[in-house]
Design a protein around this motif. Structure first.
Motif, PDB file in Angstrom:
ATOM      1  N   TYR A   1      12.727 -14.552 -44.466  1.00  0.00           N
ATOM      2  CA  TYR A   1      12.346 -13.189 -44.096  1.00  0.00           C
ATOM      3  C   TYR A   1      13.549 -12.425 -43.552  1.00  0.00           C
ATOM      4  N   TYR A   2      14.378 -13.092 -42.791  1.00  0.00           N
ATOM      5  CA  TYR A   2      15.578 -12.475 -42.230  1.00  0.00           C
ATOM      6  C   TYR A   2      16.501 -11.992 -43.357  1.00  0.00           C
ATOM      7  N   ILE A   3      16.685 -12.819 -44.372  1.00  0.00           N
ATOM      8  CA  ILE A   3      17.519 -12.451 -45.520  1.00  0.00           C
ATOM      9  C   ILE A   3      16.879 -11.306 -46.294  1.00  0.00           C
ATOM     10  N   MET A   4      15.548 -11.352 -46.458  1.00  0.00           N
ATOM     11  CA  MET A   4      14.839 -10.301 -47.185  1.00  0.00           C
ATOM     12  C   MET A   4      15.004  -8.950 -46.496  1.00  0.00           C
ATOM     13  N   ILE A   5      14.988  -8.924 -45.171  1.00  0.00           N
ATOM     14  CA  ILE A   5      15.185  -7.668 -44.451  1.00  0.00           C
ATOM     15  C   ILE A   5      16.565  -7.100 -44.780  1.00  0.00           C
ATOM     16  N   GLY A   6      17.554  -7.955 -44.896  1.00  0.00           N
ATOM     17  CA  GLY A   6      18.894  -7.504 -45.268  1.00  0.00           C
ATOM     18  C   GLY A   6      18.922  -6.876 -46.647  1.00  0.00           C
ATOM     19  N   TYR A   7      18.235  -7.516 -47.606  1.00  0.00           N
ATOM     20  CA  TYR A   7      18.169  -6.935 -48.949  1.00  0.00           C
ATOM     21  C   TYR A   7      17.415  -5.609 -48.922  1.00  0.00           C
ATOM     22  N   GLU A   8      16.334  -5.569 -48.164  1.00  0.00           N
ATOM     23  CA  GLU A   8      15.553  -4.341 -48.056  1.00  0.00           C
ATOM     24  C   GLU A   8      16.393  -3.223 -47.436  1.00  0.00           C
ATOM     25  N   ASN A   9      17.194  -3.556 -46.448  1.00  0.00           N
ATOM     26  CA  ASN A   9      18.042  -2.563 -45.799  1.00  0.00           C
ATOM     27  C   ASN A   9      19.064  -1.976 -46.781  1.00  0.00           C
TER      28      ASN A   9
END
Length: 141
Positions: A97-105
């Protein structure tokens, strides 16, 4: 906290790796030519470190890139150096989830694919009535 590369930083690293390989150089050759350790070149390409736009300029000059490509890569380096706002929440987030937030950002657009006629967020009561009234299914009144 260790450095967490953004999507943009990873993309920049991939492009620099492809440039080096296309020009036929090893990390050792590039490092020696620029006065760096060869490990620095590898860390940049693997997005393990933030890269400074001045280092991008040195690399692109070594690879003989034109000004437009140099500026594009420098812009990527500048944008990828911004701090990540969600870092302070890492202890409460699982790694995917932490990595996904980075991609989303880093995302610039959203693409939603569904096997329905209209995306669920756009389905209204009237839309659903129209679908049921025009379907070939036989329904008991």
């Amino acid at each position: 906290m260790p450095f967490q590369a953004s999507w943009l930083q990873r993309q920049l690293g991939r492009e620099l790796l492809e440039l080096r390989e296309f020009r036929g150089h090893t990390t050792r050759e590039v490092g020696e030519a620029l006065g760096w350790a060869h490990t620095k070149v590898g860390r940049i390409e693997r997005a393990e470190n933030k890269i400074d736009p001045t280092d991008v300029i040195r690399l692109t000059r070594f690879y003989r890139l034109d000004d437009a490509d140099t500026e594009r890569l420098c812009a990527m380096a500048r944008q990828s150096r911004t701090d990540i706002w969600w870092e302070k929440y890492k202890q409460w987030l699982n790694e995917p989830y932490y990595i996904m937030i980075g991609y989303e950002n880093d995302a610039t657009r959203l693409l939603a694919l569904h096997n329905s006629v209209v995306h669920g967020l756009l389905q209204t009561e009237d839309y659903m009535r129209g679908i049921f009234e025009t379907s070939a299914l036989i329904r008991d009144p």
